[in-house]
Design a protein around this motif. Structure first.
Motif, PDB file in Angstrom:
ATOM      1  N   HIS A  64       9.975   2.659   9.409  1.00  0.00           N
ATOM      2  CA  HIS A  64      10.751   3.658   9.167  1.00  0.00           C
ATOM      3  C   HIS A  64      10.823   4.138   7.435  1.00  0.00           C
ATOM      4  CE1 HIS A  64      14.926   5.733   8.014  1.00  0.00           C
ATOM      5  NE2 HIS A  64      14.710   5.850   9.393  1.00  0.00           N
ATOM      6  N   ILE A  65      10.347   5.108   6.953  1.00  0.00           N
ATOM      7  CA  ILE A  65      10.119   5.480   5.644  1.00  0.00           C
ATOM      8  C   ILE A  65      11.173   6.640   5.237  1.00  0.00           C
ATOM      9  CG2 ILE A  65       8.516   6.344   4.139  1.00  0.00           C
ATOM     10  CD1 ILE A  65       6.389   5.512   6.077  1.00  0.00           C
ATOM     11  N   SER A  66      12.006   6.271   3.981  1.00  0.00           N
ATOM     12  CA  SER A  66      12.795   7.034   3.534  1.00  0.00           C
ATOM     13  C   SER A  66      12.316   7.521   2.114  1.00  0.00           C
ATOM     14  CB  SER A  66      14.190   6.685   3.228  1.00  0.00           C
ATOM     15  OG  SER A  66      14.642   6.487   4.554  1.00  0.00           O
ATOM     16  N   ILE A  67      11.882   8.626   1.736  1.00  0.00           N
ATOM     17  CA  ILE A  67      11.498   8.930   0.453  1.00  0.00           C
ATOM     18  C   ILE A  67      12.251   9.935  -0.328  1.00  0.00           C
ATOM     19  CG2 ILE A  67       9.679  10.404  -0.837  1.00  0.00           C
ATOM     20  CD1 ILE A  67       7.913  10.109   1.631  1.00  0.00           C
ATOM     21  N   VAL A  68      12.791   9.289  -1.591  1.00  0.00           N
ATOM     22  CA  VAL A  68      13.610  10.194  -2.456  1.00  0.00           C
ATOM     23  C   VAL A  68      12.724  10.731  -3.817  1.00  0.00           C
ATOM     24  CG1 VAL A  68      15.614   9.865  -4.024  1.00  0.00           C
ATOM     25  CG2 VAL A  68      15.220   8.554  -2.133  1.00  0.00           C
ATOM     26  N   ASN A 114       0.885  -1.349  -0.188  1.00  0.00           N
ATOM     27  CA  ASN A 114       0.008  -0.019   0.153  1.00  0.00           C
ATOM     28  C   ASN A 114       0.924   1.201   0.067  1.00  0.00           C
ATOM     29  OD1 ASN A 114      -2.044  -1.781   0.011  1.00  0.00           O
ATOM     30  ND2 ASN A 114      -3.058  -0.990   2.016  1.00  0.00           N
ATOM     31  N   LEU A 115       2.018   1.325   0.700  1.00  0.00           N
ATOM     32  CA  LEU A 115       2.940   2.468   0.908  1.00  0.00           C
ATOM     33  C   LEU A 115       3.624   2.780  -0.638  1.00  0.00           C
ATOM     34  CD1 LEU A 115       4.489   2.211   4.395  1.00  0.00           C
ATOM     35  CD2 LEU A 115       2.672   3.650   3.696  1.00  0.00           C
ATOM     36  N   ARG A 116       4.211   1.798  -1.013  1.00  0.00           N
ATOM     37  CA  ARG A 116       4.443   1.812  -2.481  1.00  0.00           C
ATOM     38  C   ARG A 116       3.788   2.467  -3.349  1.00  0.00           C
ATOM     39  NH1 ARG A 116       9.794   0.085  -2.139  1.00  0.00           N
ATOM     40  NH2 ARG A 116      10.531  -1.411  -0.716  1.00  0.00           N
ATOM     41  N   VAL A 143      16.064  13.676  -0.171  1.00  0.00           N
ATOM     42  CA  VAL A 143      15.706  12.550   0.792  1.00  0.00           C
ATOM     43  C   VAL A 143      15.021  12.964   1.829  1.00  0.00           C
ATOM     44  CG1 VAL A 143      16.502  10.684   2.094  1.00  0.00           C
ATOM     45  CG2 VAL A 143      17.774  11.374  -0.075  1.00  0.00           C
ATOM     46  N   PHE A 144      13.754  12.504   2.070  1.00  0.00           N
ATOM     47  CA  PHE A 144      12.880  12.741   3.344  1.00  0.00           C
ATOM     48  C   PHE A 144      12.715  11.509   4.086  1.00  0.00           C
ATOM     49  CE2 PHE A 144      11.887  15.871   0.151  1.00  0.00           C
ATOM     50  CZ  PHE A 144      11.731  17.006   0.888  1.00  0.00           C
ATOM     51  N   ASP A 158      10.038   7.575  -5.237  1.00  0.00           N
ATOM     52  CA  ASP A 158      10.839   6.193  -4.785  1.00  0.00           C
ATOM     53  C   ASP A 158      10.592   6.290  -3.257  1.00  0.00           C
ATOM     54  OD1 ASP A 158      11.031   5.692  -7.384  1.00  0.00           O
ATOM     55  OD2 ASP A 158      12.801   6.862  -7.196  1.00  0.00           O
ATOM     56  N   VAL A 159      10.336   5.102  -2.531  1.00  0.00           N
ATOM     57  CA  VAL A 159      10.257   5.000  -1.189  1.00  0.00           C
ATOM     58  C   VAL A 159      11.059   3.688  -0.649  1.00  0.00           C
ATOM     59  CG1 VAL A 159       7.934   3.642  -1.362  1.00  0.00           C
ATOM     60  CG2 VAL A 159       8.587   5.038   0.837  1.00  0.00           C
ATOM     61  N   GLU A 160      11.602   3.821   0.414  1.00  0.00           N
ATOM     62  CA  GLU A 160      12.311   2.680   1.009  1.00  0.00           C
ATOM     63  C   GLU A 160      11.759   2.582   2.599  1.00  0.00           C
ATOM     64  OE1 GLU A 160      14.391   0.657  -0.082  1.00  0.00           O
ATOM     65  OE2 GLU A 160      14.806   1.858  -2.035  1.00  0.00           O
ATOM     66  N   ILE A 161      11.360   1.269   2.943  1.00  0.00           N
ATOM     67  CA  ILE A 161      10.593   0.899   3.918  1.00  0.00           C
ATOM     68  C   ILE A 161      11.213  -0.097   4.685  1.00  0.00           C
ATOM     69  CG2 ILE A 161       8.166   0.095   4.688  1.00  0.00           C
ATOM     70  CD1 ILE A 161       7.394   1.041   1.943  1.00  0.00           C
ATOM     71  N   THR A 162      11.359   0.115   6.123  1.00  0.00           N
ATOM     72  CA  THR A 162      11.791  -0.861   6.941  1.00  0.00           C
ATOM     73  C   THR A 162      10.645  -1.015   8.086  1.00  0.00           C
ATOM     74  OG1 THR A 162      14.199  -0.286   6.526  1.00  0.00           O
ATOM     75  CG2 THR A 162      13.701  -1.362   8.582  1.00  0.00           C
TER      76      THR A 162
END
Length: 265
Positions: A65-69, A43-45, A76-77, A54-58
């Motif tokens: 933990h969410i990192s958005i590029v 859902n987040l992606r 990077v947010f 672009d999102v990296e999720i842990t």
């Protein structure tokens, strides 16, 4: 005149910041309401892709933990979402539907935010009928395990009292483990009334099924789902949470049986 003449468009970074805030709150609510990790990640992606991010999720048992590029300027947010709310399949379904609407229609981020706020601010409906239905379901379990009508009536009352106590303790923000102990104790005491007053021929089944409504089935199922999808940390964390809650309801059950003088063996 159109309002766009008075309200300048958001910059790319402002828009990305809004997407980050939406994803953060979205992740916290979806995780807290009992969604599996694979649903949360998809859902987040889906939402991030709809807004060209672009999102990296842990995912951990209680945080995301969410990192958005940003695809345009590579800014990077990062943010950390904390689990909110309580288990609610209705909220999970509505939040998942929102993610698909965002992906299919490409709706404006401000409108998506308003729809999200409406979903999470919506109070549970028909709460007055939930407790009797839970009690009826538990009485049905009693019958399924061979209980007679007296045992079913006892289980109905024990479940109704215990579930109402659970709702009250939850509203008071009591510790969940303490809530399980107290609710199982209350249900066990009422469930033992068949022994105390000689009601029916299956009082032992009434005691055993009076606390089934507390069995943490959702954490157990989510743990298995997370294991299948290789979210091993969350799987283990949810398994431990479910195990601890099971131990707490067992403590309350044993304490209730001891107080009522009912032998456990």
């Amino acid at each position: 005149m159109r309002t766009s003449e008075y309200q300048p468009a958001d910059t790319a970074q402002q828009r990305t910041a809004k997407v980050r805030d939406l994803l953060t709150d979205y992740a916290g609510w979806l995780l807290g309401c009992g969604a599996t990790c694979i649903r949360l990640e998809k859902n987040l992606r889906r939402i991030a892709a709809a807004y060209s991010q672009d999102v990296e999720i842990t995912i951990s048992p209680h945080h995301v933990h969410i990192s958005i590029v940003d695809r345009h300027d590579r800014a990077v947010f990062t943010s950390i979402a904390t689990a909110k709310g309580t288990t609610s399949f209705d909220t999970i379904t509505r939040l998942s539907t929102l993610s698909w609407r965002i992906a299919d229609t490409g709706m404006d981020i401000d409108r998506a935010r308003r729809m999200f706020d409406t979903i999470v601010d919506d109070k549970p409906r028909h709460t007055w009928v939930v407790a009797p239905l839970v009690a009826l379901a538990n009485a049905s379990f009693c019958r399924l395990f061979g209980g007679d009508l007296h045992a079913m009536a006892i289980v109905f009352m024990a479940t109704l009292a215990g579930y109402d106590l659970k709702l009250w303790l939850t509203a008071m923000h009591a510790d969940l483990r303490l809530t399980f102990i107290l609710c199982s104790f209350a249900s066990a005491v009422i469930g033992a009334s068949g022994y105390l007053f000689g009601l029916g021929d299956t009082p032992q089944i009434a005691i055993g099924t009076s606390i089934l409504y507390l069995v943490p089935g959702v954490p157990f199922l989510n743990s298995f789902s997370d294991m299948l999808h290789r979210f091993y940390i969350c799987s283990f964390g949810r398994l431990m949470d479910a195990t601890v809650l099971t131990a707490c309801l067992s403590i309350g059950l044993c304490a209730g049986m001891m107080v009522m003088g009912v032998g456990m063996f």
